[in-house]
Design a protein around this motif. Structure first.
Motif, PDB file in Angstrom:
ATOM      1  N   ALA B 201      -8.665  -2.973   2.320  1.00 49.45           N
ATOM      2  CA  ALA B 201      -7.119  -2.189   3.360  1.00 49.45           C
ATOM      3  C   ALA B 201      -6.312  -1.115   2.261  1.00 49.45           C
ATOM      4  O   ALA B 201      -6.188  -1.313   0.748  1.00 49.45           O
ATOM      5  CB  ALA B 201      -6.480  -2.324   3.854  1.00 49.45           C
ATOM      6  N   ASP B 202      -5.633   0.312   2.404  1.00 52.55           N
ATOM      7  CA  ASP B 202      -4.972   1.012   2.215  1.00 52.55           C
ATOM      8  C   ASP B 202      -3.344   0.529   1.883  1.00 52.55           C
ATOM      9  O   ASP B 202      -3.025   0.091   0.719  1.00 52.55           O
ATOM     10  CB  ASP B 202      -4.853   2.899   2.053  1.00 52.55           C
ATOM     11  CG  ASP B 202      -6.443   3.317   2.370  1.00 52.55           C
ATOM     12  OD1 ASP B 202      -7.002   2.462   1.063  1.00 52.55           O
ATOM     13  OD2 ASP B 202      -6.930   2.779   3.245  1.00 52.55           O
ATOM     14  N   ASP B 203      -3.220   0.064   3.614  1.00 57.48           N
ATOM     15  CA  ASP B 203      -2.423  -0.682   4.013  1.00 57.48           C
ATOM     16  C   ASP B 203      -2.219  -2.050   4.313  1.00 57.48           C
ATOM     17  O   ASP B 203      -2.735  -1.969   4.692  1.00 57.48           O
ATOM     18  CB  ASP B 203      -1.710   0.701   4.483  1.00 57.48           C
ATOM     19  CG  ASP B 203      -0.683   1.807   4.208  1.00 57.48           C
ATOM     20  OD1 ASP B 203      -0.828   1.358   2.839  1.00 57.48           O
ATOM     21  OD2 ASP B 203      -0.946   2.724   5.017  1.00 57.48           O
ATOM     22  N   ILE B 204      -0.883  -2.401   4.225  1.00 51.40           N
ATOM     23  CA  ILE B 204      -1.651  -4.042   4.954  1.00 51.40           C
ATOM     24  C   ILE B 204       0.161  -3.816   6.424  1.00 51.40           C
ATOM     25  O   ILE B 204       1.172  -3.420   5.719  1.00 51.40           O
ATOM     26  CB  ILE B 204      -1.245  -5.005   4.481  1.00 51.40           C
ATOM     27  CG1 ILE B 204      -2.214  -4.993   3.430  1.00 51.40           C
ATOM     28  CG2 ILE B 204      -0.804  -6.342   5.012  1.00 51.40           C
ATOM     29  CD1 ILE B 204      -2.797  -6.112   2.376  1.00 51.40           C
ATOM     30  N   ALA B 205      -0.462  -4.628   7.606  1.00 56.37           N
ATOM     31  CA  ALA B 205       0.529  -4.536   8.185  1.00 56.37           C
ATOM     32  C   ALA B 205       0.169  -6.004   8.414  1.00 56.37           C
ATOM     33  O   ALA B 205      -0.577  -6.989   8.993  1.00 56.37           O
ATOM     34  CB  ALA B 205       0.532  -3.672   9.951  1.00 56.37           C
ATOM     35  N   MET B 213       5.741  -7.709  11.126  1.00 60.93           N
ATOM     36  CA  MET B 213       6.529  -8.128  10.361  1.00 60.93           C
ATOM     37  C   MET B 213       7.020  -7.242   9.127  1.00 60.93           C
ATOM     38  O   MET B 213       7.734  -7.073   8.026  1.00 60.93           O
ATOM     39  CB  MET B 213       6.496  -9.528   9.267  1.00 60.93           C
ATOM     40  CG  MET B 213       6.610 -10.202  10.696  1.00 60.93           C
ATOM     41  SD  MET B 213       7.803 -10.515  11.681  1.00 60.93           S
ATOM     42  CE  MET B 213       9.478 -11.196  10.166  1.00 60.93           C
ATOM     43  N   ARG B 214       6.189  -6.333   8.258  1.00 61.39           N
ATOM     44  CA  ARG B 214       6.069  -5.871   7.379  1.00 61.39           C
ATOM     45  C   ARG B 214       4.563  -4.511   7.317  1.00 61.39           C
ATOM     46  O   ARG B 214       3.526  -5.151   7.842  1.00 61.39           O
ATOM     47  CB  ARG B 214       6.233  -6.432   5.791  1.00 61.39           C
ATOM     48  CG  ARG B 214       6.415  -5.735   4.757  1.00 61.39           C
ATOM     49  CD  ARG B 214       7.453  -5.550   4.660  1.00 61.39           C
ATOM     50  NE  ARG B 214       6.959  -6.208   3.111  1.00 61.39           N
ATOM     51  CZ  ARG B 214       7.235  -4.324   1.749  1.00 61.39           C
ATOM     52  NH1 ARG B 214       7.200  -3.895   2.942  1.00 61.39           N
ATOM     53  NH2 ARG B 214       7.265  -4.940   0.612  1.00 61.39           N
ATOM     54  N   LEU B 215       5.319  -3.160   6.903  1.00 55.69           N
ATOM     55  CA  LEU B 215       4.197  -2.786   7.098  1.00 55.69           C
ATOM     56  C   LEU B 215       4.177  -1.665   6.212  1.00 55.69           C
ATOM     57  O   LEU B 215       5.603  -0.850   5.508  1.00 55.69           O
ATOM     58  CB  LEU B 215       4.064  -1.316   8.580  1.00 55.69           C
ATOM     59  CG  LEU B 215       3.003  -0.417   8.301  1.00 55.69           C
ATOM     60  CD1 LEU B 215       1.394  -0.920   7.839  1.00 55.69           C
ATOM     61  CD2 LEU B 215       3.300  -0.111   9.425  1.00 55.69           C
ATOM     62  N   GLY B 216       3.662  -1.424   5.072  1.00 58.10           N
ATOM     63  CA  GLY B 216       3.653  -0.968   3.946  1.00 58.10           C
ATOM     64  C   GLY B 216       2.333  -0.971   2.624  1.00 58.10           C
ATOM     65  O   GLY B 216       0.667  -1.433   2.817  1.00 58.10           O
ATOM     66  N   THR B 217       2.155  -0.318   1.398  1.00 62.59           N
ATOM     67  CA  THR B 217       0.633  -0.268   1.016  1.00 62.59           C
ATOM     68  C   THR B 217       0.722  -2.006   0.717  1.00 62.59           C
ATOM     69  O   THR B 217       1.591  -2.633   0.443  1.00 62.59           O
ATOM     70  CB  THR B 217       0.517   0.662  -0.492  1.00 62.59           C
ATOM     71  OG1 THR B 217       2.696   0.118  -1.407  1.00 62.59           O
ATOM     72  CG2 THR B 217       1.318   1.706  -0.287  1.00 62.59           C
ATOM     73  N   ALA B 218      -1.058  -2.019   0.164  1.00 65.29           N
ATOM     74  CA  ALA B 218      -1.180  -2.934  -0.079  1.00 65.29           C
ATOM     75  C   ALA B 218      -0.736  -4.284  -1.089  1.00 65.29           C
ATOM     76  O   ALA B 218      -0.025  -5.144  -0.925  1.00 65.29           O
ATOM     77  CB  ALA B 218      -2.581  -2.997  -0.040  1.00 65.29           C
ATOM     78  N   SER B 219      -0.150  -3.116  -2.152  1.00 63.71           N
ATOM     79  CA  SER B 219       0.633  -3.960  -3.047  1.00 63.71           C
ATOM     80  C   SER B 219       1.612  -3.631  -2.952  1.00 63.71           C
ATOM     81  O   SER B 219       2.115  -4.939  -3.721  1.00 63.71           O
ATOM     82  CB  SER B 219      -0.254  -2.215  -4.807  1.00 63.71           C
ATOM     83  OG  SER B 219       0.368  -1.347  -4.261  1.00 63.71           O
ATOM     84  N   ASP B 220       2.545  -3.326  -2.479  1.00 60.05           N
ATOM     85  CA  ASP B 220       3.995  -3.268  -1.640  1.00 60.05           C
ATOM     86  C   ASP B 220       3.667  -4.777  -1.062  1.00 60.05           C
ATOM     87  O   ASP B 220       4.547  -5.820  -1.438  1.00 60.05           O
ATOM     88  CB  ASP B 220       4.243  -2.391  -1.341  1.00 60.05           C
ATOM     89  CG  ASP B 220       4.525  -0.822  -2.253  1.00 60.05           C
ATOM     90  OD1 ASP B 220       4.357  -1.012  -3.339  1.00 60.05           O
ATOM     91  OD2 ASP B 220       5.740  -0.101  -1.336  1.00 60.05           O
ATOM     92  N   VAL B 221       3.434  -4.706  -0.381  1.00 60.09           N
ATOM     93  CA  VAL B 221       3.348  -6.201   0.747  1.00 60.09           C
ATOM     94  C   VAL B 221       3.103  -7.436   0.155  1.00 60.09           C
ATOM     95  O   VAL B 221       3.789  -7.897   0.381  1.00 60.09           O
ATOM     96  CB  VAL B 221       2.446  -5.655   1.942  1.00 60.09           C
ATOM     97  CG1 VAL B 221       2.099  -7.458   2.941  1.00 60.09           C
ATOM     98  CG2 VAL B 221       3.033  -4.288   2.856  1.00 60.09           C
ATOM     99  N   THR B 222       2.114  -7.098  -0.457  1.00 62.74           N
ATOM    100  CA  THR B 222       1.473  -7.671  -1.242  1.00 62.74           C
ATOM    101  C   THR B 222       2.646  -8.997  -2.825  1.00 62.74           C
ATOM    102  O   THR B 222       2.843  -9.720  -2.644  1.00 62.74           O
ATOM    103  CB  THR B 222       0.262  -8.119  -1.656  1.00 62.74           C
ATOM    104  OG1 THR B 222       0.220  -7.028  -2.292  1.00 62.74           O
ATOM    105  CG2 THR B 222      -0.844  -8.982  -0.370  1.00 62.74           C
ATOM    106  N   ASP B 223       2.675  -7.886  -3.306  1.00 65.46           N
ATOM    107  CA  ASP B 223       3.984  -7.719  -4.839  1.00 65.46           C
ATOM    108  C   ASP B 223       5.160  -8.134  -4.054  1.00 65.46           C
ATOM    109  O   ASP B 223       6.227  -9.119  -4.714  1.00 65.46           O
ATOM    110  CB  ASP B 223       3.933  -6.599  -5.175  1.00 65.46           C
ATOM    111  CG  ASP B 223       4.568  -7.377  -6.796  1.00 65.46           C
ATOM    112  OD1 ASP B 223       4.464  -7.637  -7.256  1.00 65.46           O
ATOM    113  OD2 ASP B 223       5.253  -6.066  -7.202  1.00 65.46           O
ATOM    114  N   ASP B 224       5.571  -7.611  -2.859  1.00 66.30           N
ATOM    115  CA  ASP B 224       7.297  -7.968  -2.175  1.00 66.30           C
ATOM    116  C   ASP B 224       7.148  -8.401  -0.976  1.00 66.30           C
ATOM    117  O   ASP B 224       7.536  -7.127  -0.274  1.00 66.30           O
ATOM    118  CB  ASP B 224       8.075  -6.870  -3.071  1.00 66.30           C
ATOM    119  CG  ASP B 224       9.422  -7.101  -2.085  1.00 66.30           C
ATOM    120  OD1 ASP B 224       9.846  -7.852  -1.876  1.00 66.30           O
ATOM    121  OD2 ASP B 224       9.906  -5.833  -2.630  1.00 66.30           O
ATOM    122  N   PRO B 225       6.801  -9.285  -0.160  1.00 64.52           N
ATOM    123  CA  PRO B 225       6.670  -9.761   0.821  1.00 64.52           C
ATOM    124  C   PRO B 225       8.495  -9.232   1.496  1.00 64.52           C
ATOM    125  O   PRO B 225       8.098  -9.227   3.204  1.00 64.52           O
ATOM    126  CB  PRO B 225       6.575 -11.207   0.844  1.00 64.52           C
ATOM    127  CG  PRO B 225       6.730 -11.577  -0.203  1.00 64.52           C
ATOM    128  CD  PRO B 225       6.344 -10.686  -1.355  1.00 64.52           C
TER     129      PRO B 225
END
Lengths: 226, 363
Positions: B201-205, B213-225
Motif C-alpha cells: 500500500a501507499d496509504d494506510i487507514a 482512527m488514522r489515515l495517511g501515507t504508509a510511512s507517516d502512519v507507521t512512524d507516527d501513529p
C-alpha cells in the motif's frame, strides 16, 4: 390385457405437479434459506406438515377447501364453471400440497449450503439477478434440484390417501396407479394388481438409481480432490 | 476523477460503523485493523452489499449511496472490482469463464479479453481448468483477473492473502504490487497484517471499533501513529503510560523522557521503536533497567529489558552487536526525537477529507 390408463395418468399427474412445485417451491425455498425473519420457523413448520399428517387428514381438509362450498373450490367453480374436486386439476392442487416438503426441503438445504459470496461476486461483476441465478446459483444447487425433482415426482406417484379423498376413483380422470392397484385387490384380481405393482417398483427403482449413483460419484470425487 | 469519499454509518447486530474518509485515485490504501474492526463491512458498504444507515458514498464524482435521499445503487450498477476473502470463484466454470463473467461484449470479444488477462496474470495454459484444481496463488490471480477484467472504477480486496501459504506471501505481495502499480483508480485492501500493508500500500487507514482512527501515507502512519490503538495495530511494542508532563518532559512510574517538541496535552502514552533505544552500560544514563533475555531473530538481536516499575521495553540491534548478558543492570536511553506521544485513541476525530459535496481535499 391390463389397462395402462392409470399408469399414464400417474405419470402425467406427477409431471404436472413437479413442474408447478418447482415454480412455487424454488422461490419459497430461496426465501426460507435467506430470510432473517422471526416467522421463519412458523413457515417451515407449515411447509413440513404434509410430512407428518396422515394422508386422510390432509385429504379431508383439502376436500373441504377445494369442494364446491370451499374457498378455493368455490372460486374455481365461479371462474371455470366446473368443480375442482374429482377432477385432474383438483388432483394437481392436492398433490402439490402433499408433495411440497419433498421439493422445498432439499432445495432449501441446497440454497443454505450455497456459497453466498459467489452470488455477491456475480452481482459486483455487473450480472443481473436472473443471470446470477441461472449461471451461478443453479449450477451449484443442481444436486439439490435433482433430489427435489426425484423425490417430488416419486412421492406424487406413490400417493394414495389424499388422491382417494380429493379425486375419488374415476377411471381415465382420477384413477391413478395406486388406486387402480387397490381396486384390483378389492376385486381379488391379484394378477393385475401384481403387474401394476411391479411396474411401480421398477419405475421407482429406475428413478432413484441415478440419484444415488450421482451421490456416490460426488463422494468419490470429493475423496480424490481432498 | 476524485477517488472514494465515504461519510457513513451502518449498524448490524449491535456493531456500529462510523466512517469518514477519503481515498485517492491512483493510490493503494491498506485498511488495517484487528478482527471485528469493521474493515470488511466498510468494503461491503462501498460495494453496495450492505446499505448505509446514514451518510453517503461518492466515487469518481458520482453518488453511489445517499441515505438521506434514499439512494442506494445496487452492486451491479457500481462498477466495483471485488476480490473476496477466499476469492469466491465460480468452481463450476473454467478459469476463462470466471474471468469473462464480468466483461461486456460479444462472446468472441469476451473470450479474447479473458485470454489476454490469462496471459497478463501468468495463467496461460490454465484457461480451461476449473479453479478448484489450482493452487492458492493461482486462484488469487484468477480472482484478481476476474475483478479487474471489466475495468471497474475502484478495486476492493478483502484479505487477499488469507488463503496463501506464508512462504508464498512475499512473492505474491510483490506480484500484487506490480499489478496494482498502473491502476489509475483507487484501490482499498483489507488486511490485518502490517507487513502486507507496508509492502503493497501507499496509504494506510487504521480501523478500530468501526472507526477510521488514522489515515495517511504508509510511512507517516507507521512512524507516527499518534494514538495508542493505532500504535498497537502498527506493531509498536514499546508503549509506556504517561502520568505527568511539564513542557517537553513526560514521565510516569517508569521514569521520564525529554521530547524535542512540546507534547500534545491529551498525550496518555509514549511509544518508541525497538531499534531507536540505546543501551548504556554506565549507571546513571537513561532509564535504569535489567536485561531479562537476549535472543536472535534472523538479522535482528532482541533484548527484553525490565524497568523498575515492571514494564518491559524491547530493544533491537543488528545481530552482531554485542549486548550485555541477561541479569546485567543497564541504562536505556530514549532519544527525544524518536519518542512519539500517543493519545488514548477513541476520542481522536477520524480524518475527514471530504467537503459537503463529496469532493476530496487532498491532505
Amino acid at each position: 390385457m391390463i389397462d395402462m390408463a392409470p399408469f399414464t395418468l400417474s405419470i402425467q399427474l406427477a409431471a404436472v405437479t413437479l413442474a408447478v412445485l418447482l415454480i412455487i417451491g424454488t422461490p419459497l425455498a430461496w426465501w426460507l434459506a435467506m430470510t432473517r425473519t422471526p416467522f421463519k420457523p412458523v413457515v417451515e413448520t407449515v411447509t413440513a406438515l404434509p410430512l407428518v399428517l396422515p394422508p386422510t387428514v390432509l385429504g379431508f381438509y383439502l376436500l373441504v377447501f377445494l369442494g364446491p362450498q370451499g374457498w378455493a373450490g368455490g372460486m374455481w367453480n365461479a371462474f371455470f364453471g366446473r368443480p375442482l374436486t374429482f377432477t385432474f386439476a383438483g388432483l394437481v392442487v392436492a398433490s402439490c400440497v402433499y408433495s411440497l416438503p419433498f421439493v422445498v426441503q432439499p432445495l432449501q438445504g441446497a440454497f443454505e449450503r450455497l456459497d453466498r459470496r459467489t452470488v455477491e461476486a456475480a452481482l459486483t461483476l455487473g450480472a443481473s439477478w436472473p443471470r446470477t441465478f441461472v449461471q451461478v446459483v443453479l449450477p451449484q444447487v443442481r444436486h439439490g434440484l435433482l433430489t427435489a425433482s426425484v423425490l417430488g415426482f416419486a412421492h406424487t406417484i406413490g400417493e394414495f390417501g389424499v388422491v382417494l379423498m380429493v379425486g375419488g376413483n374415476i377411471p381415465g380422470e382420477t384413477q391413478v396407479l395406486s388406486i387402480a392397484i387397490y381396486e384390483h385387490v378389492e376385486a381379488l384380481d391379484y394378477a393385475a394388481a401384481g403387474t401394476l405393482s411391479s411396474i411401480l417398483v421398477a419405475a421407482s427403482f429406475v428413478g432413484l438409481l441415478p440419484l444415488y449413483s450421482q451421490a456416490r460419484k460426488r463422494r468419490k470425487w470429493r475423496e480424490v480432490s481432498a | 476523477m476524485t477517488g472514494i469519499c465515504i461519510q457513513a454509518t451502518h449498524r448490524r447486530g449491535g456493531f456500529d460503523l462510523d466512517v469518514q474518509a477519503g481515498f485517492s485515485d491512483g493510490r493503494v490504501t491498506a485498511i488495517l485493523g484487528g478482527s471485528g474492526a469493521g474493515k470488511s463491512t466498510l468494503l461491503r458498504l462501498v460495494a453496495g452489499l450492505e446499505s448505509l444507515k446514514t451518510g453517503r458514498i461518492h466515487v469518481g464524482g458520482r453518488t453511489w449511496a445517499d441515505a438521506a435521499a434514499g439512494l442506494h445503487l445496487p452492486p451491479q450498477k457500481r462498477s466495483v472490482g471485488y476480490v473476496f476473502q477466499d476469492y469466491a470463484l465460480f468452481d463450476h466454470m473454467s478459469v476463462a469463464g470466471n474471468i469473462a463473467f464480468g466483461i461486456k461484449g460479444s462472446r468472441k470479444e469476451r473470450g479474447r479479453e479473458a485470454s489476454r488477462w490469462c496471459e497478463r496474470m501468468h495463467l496461460d495454459g490454465l484457461a480451461e481448468r476449473t479453479p478448484d484444481t489450482l493452487s492458492g496463488g493461482q486462484r488469487q490471480r484468477v480472482a484478481l483477473a476476474r475483478a479487474l477484467a471489466p475495468d471497474p472504477d475502484i478495486l476492493l480486496l478483502d484479505e487477499p492473502f488469507s488463503a496463501i501459504d506464508t512462504h508464498l506471501k512475499r512473492k505474491l505481495t510483490d506480484d500484487l504490487k506490480d499489478v496494482l502499480r498502473d491502476r489509475p483508480r483507487a484501490v482499498l485492501m483489507v488486511t490485518h497484517a502490517l507487513e502486507e500493508a507496508r509492502t503493497v500500500a501507499d496509504d494506510i487507514a487504521v480501523m478500530a471499533g468501526g472507526r477510521v482512527m488514522r489515515l495517511g501515507t504508509a510511512s507517516d502512519v507507521t512512524d507516527d501513529p499518534r494514538a495508542h490503538e493505532v500504535a498497537v495495530l502498527t506493531g509498536w511494542r514499546n508503549l509506556l503510560a504517561v502520568g505527568w508532563m511539564s513542557g517537553n518532559r513526560m514521565g510516569g512510574a517508569w521514569g521520564a523522557v525529554d521530547l524535542d517538541h512540546p507534547a500534545p496535552v491529551d498525550a496518555a502514552w509514549i511509544g518508541i521503536r525497538p531499534e531507536r533505544i540505546r543501551i548504556e552500560s554506565q549507571p546513571g544514563a537513561g532509564l535504569p533497567a535489567i536485561i531479562k533475555s537476549v535472543r536472535d531473530f534472523g538479522p535482528v538481536r532482541e533484548a527484553e529489558c525490565v524497568l523498575g516499575c515492571g514494564a518491559t521495553l524491547t530493544v533491537h540491534k543488528a545481530w552482531d552487536t554485542p549486548l550485555p548478558a541477561p541479569g546485567t543492570r543497564v541504562g536505556l536511553v530514549l532519544p527525544g526525537e524518536h519518542v512519539r506521544p500517543l493519545t488514548e485513541g477513541r476520542a481522536m476525530a477520524a480524518v475527514d477529507r471530504c467537503d459537503a459535496r463529496g469532493r476530496q481535499a487532498r491532505a
